[in-house]
Motif scaffolding. Structure first.
Motif, PDB file in Angstrom:
ATOM      1  N   TRP A  26       0.842  -1.193   0.000  1.00  0.00           N
ATOM      2  CA  TRP A  26       0.000   0.000   0.000  1.00  0.00           C
ATOM      3  C   TRP A  26       0.881   1.247   0.000  1.00  0.00           C
ATOM      4  CZ3 TRP A  26      -5.114   0.136  -0.788  1.00  0.00           C
ATOM      5  CH2 TRP A  26      -5.770   1.352  -0.572  1.00  0.00           C
ATOM      6  N   PRO A  27       0.650   2.176  -0.926  1.00  0.00           N
ATOM      7  CA  PRO A  27       1.521   3.362  -1.022  1.00  0.00           C
ATOM      8  C   PRO A  27       1.389   4.274   0.194  1.00  0.00           C
ATOM      9  CG  PRO A  27      -0.383   3.590  -2.473  1.00  0.00           C
ATOM     10  CD  PRO A  27      -0.428   2.194  -1.944  1.00  0.00           C
ATOM     11  N   ARG A  33       3.588   8.925   7.791  1.00  0.00           N
ATOM     12  CA  ARG A  33       4.056   7.667   8.352  1.00  0.00           C
ATOM     13  C   ARG A  33       3.192   6.520   7.829  1.00  0.00           C
ATOM     14  NH1 ARG A  33       4.384  11.280  12.809  1.00  0.00           N
ATOM     15  NH2 ARG A  33       6.507  11.438  13.643  1.00  0.00           N
ATOM     16  N   VAL A  34       3.715   5.307   7.972  1.00  0.00           N
ATOM     17  CA  VAL A  34       2.956   4.119   7.597  1.00  0.00           C
ATOM     18  C   VAL A  34       1.766   3.958   8.549  1.00  0.00           C
ATOM     19  CG1 VAL A  34       3.047   1.609   7.338  1.00  0.00           C
ATOM     20  CG2 VAL A  34       5.037   3.000   6.724  1.00  0.00           C
ATOM     21  N   LEU A  35       0.616   3.584   8.002  1.00  0.00           N
ATOM     22  CA  LEU A  35      -0.561   3.336   8.844  1.00  0.00           C
ATOM     23  C   LEU A  35      -0.374   2.018   9.596  1.00  0.00           C
ATOM     24  CD1 LEU A  35      -3.474   4.372   6.457  1.00  0.00           C
ATOM     25  CD2 LEU A  35      -2.780   5.516   8.563  1.00  0.00           C
ATOM     26  N   ARG A  36      -0.419   2.090  10.921  1.00  0.00           N
ATOM     27  CA  ARG A  36      -0.280   0.890  11.756  1.00  0.00           C
ATOM     28  C   ARG A  36      -1.380   0.881  12.811  1.00  0.00           C
ATOM     29  NH1 ARG A  36       5.049   2.694  11.445  1.00  0.00           N
ATOM     30  NH2 ARG A  36       6.453   1.329  10.275  1.00  0.00           N
ATOM     31  N   CYS A  37      -2.088  -0.233  12.930  1.00  0.00           N
ATOM     32  CA  CYS A  37      -3.139  -0.396  13.942  1.00  0.00           C
ATOM     33  C   CYS A  37      -2.647  -1.357  15.026  1.00  0.00           C
ATOM     34  CB  CYS A  37      -4.418  -0.920  13.311  1.00  0.00           C
ATOM     35  SG  CYS A  37      -5.052   0.106  11.973  1.00  0.00           S
TER      36      CYS A  37
END
Length: 391
Positions: A26-27, A33-37
């Motif tokens: 995913w771009p 920042r990178v999406l992190r859950c």
């Protein structure tokens, strides 16, 4: 169930999934920042284990490549223009996500403790990953915390291997779902414990009114045990001065540890100690005379005492100012030297300590200047890492 299978039944499918893992395609937007859950993922893992394996040996291993930027447990915004929180932001209560994230991870940790599950955190990134917010997950469950720059670092690889080390019987060198209970004779009581443990809120005549660490109980939960696990137990002498203890009377302490061995066996280890009280001074009061202080001094273990004081100081550092803790350590050292050192007033060259006290002041000197108490030059994640490892 459809979602939980024994490893033997799904080994091929699980291995195939792990070998086929790739970087997230995913771009990521520029300056984002990178999406992190992370918080959501950890809560889901804890919930699945709670439904399928409550009160049975289990470990949740969390691998972090960066901070949580979305959902519960978020520690920073996805936009890079918002920097990661620093100690000053937390002290000034300007860290936007800090309190909510801590509350989320504390709730996850409480659920894991109730079910006897362990949470391990492997944080491998150049930036902070939010370890300061999720430290309760490691501290309360007795899990492993590893912090380094990349997952290719030898520190991560060797640490991960050691989690699964085996003994001479080919059993994993770990135990689960332990309960530690301390029982004392009536002359003294348990003030509390400091270590990777959680209270079981068990009341008994052995519980003191004074509270040190995790107190107001005589039993604690340790979700994980290893050969290197240790817990500091603090006691308080409760016998009144007007009710003297007869000379030569023994005091009793019993430690009961129930745990599940990695082989699946339920084991109970009981250790009972019987020790004499120091000789009181003549006069009918519970006060030590010269002979009593000599007996206490001859049994002093400076390394164990330094470890106890360090843990106590680090526990106080979570709620008190650094300056107050340093003054407290100074007072404790002065009180010890007044009791056990030989010196002539106004003659500093006459100061002498017995060999079993000689390096204790050096321990305190280095503790006062260590990263365990001072946060200058360390990020919140680094401070959390140092303090957890001291426990």
């Amino acid at each position: 169930t459809r979602f939980i299978q024994p490893y033997a039944d799904c080994e091929f499918a699980l291995t195939s999934i792990l070998e086929g893992l790739e970087h997230d395609p995913w771009p990521v937007k520029q300056e984002h920042r990178v999406l992190r859950c992370t918080g959501t993922a950890l809560a889901v893992a804890a919930g699945l284990l709670e439904c399928s394996n409550a009160n049975n040996p289990s470990r949740i291993m969390l691998f972090l490549g960066g901070p949580c930027t979305e959902g519960p447990g978020q520690v920073v915004s996805v936009e890079k223009e918002e920097p990661m929180r620093a100690h000053m932001d937390i002290d000034n209560e300007t860290a936007k996500w800090h309190k909510k994230a801590m509350a989320h991870y504390q709730a996850v940790a409480a659920g894991a403790v109730q079910n006897g599950h362990v949470i391990d955190v492997f944080a491998c990134a150049l930036d902070q990953c939010g370890v300061a917010e999720m430290k309760a997950c490691v501290e309360k469950t007795g899990g492993v915390l590893v912090q380094t720059d990349t997952f290719t670092n030898v520190i991560f690889k060797e640490s991960f291997k050691r989690v699964f080390a085996r003994d001479e019987n080919n059993d994993l060198r770990m135990a689960f779902n332990a309960e530690l209970e301390v029982i004392t004779s009536r002359e003294f009581k348990v003030a509390g414990a400091i270590g990777c443990c959680a209270t079981l809120n068990k009341k008994s005549p052995s519980v003191a009114e004074t509270e040190i660490g995790v107190g107001n109980t005589c039993a604690w939960k340790l979700c994980a045990l290893t050969p290197s696990t240790s817990v500091s137990i603090f006691f308080e002498v409760t016998t009144q001065h007007t009710n003297p203890i007869p000379q030569g009377q023994l005091r009793y302490t019993q430690f009961q540890t129930h745990y599940i061995h990695s082989s699946g066996q339920h084991r109970l280890r009981v250790t009972t100690l019987a020790q004499t009280w120091a000789t009181p001074e003549q006069g009918g009061e519970n006060k030590l005379g010269a002979q009593g202080w000599m007996e206490v001094g001859s049994s002093f273990d400076q390394e164990a005492s330094a470890a106890l004081m360090a843990r106590w100081a680090v526990h106080k550092a979570e709620t008190e100012e650094s300056f107050d803790i340093l003054r407290w350590l100074d007072r404790k050292l002065i009180q010890l030297c007044q009791k056990f050192a030989d010196f002539r007033k106004d003659d500093q060259n006459s100061f002498r300590l017995a060999p079993n006290f000689s390096i204790y002041p050096q321990f305190m000197f280095n503790l006062r200047r260590s990263q365990f108490l001072h946060v200058f030059g360390s990020s919140p994640d680094e401070t959390a890492f140092f303090r957890i490892y001291l426990l």
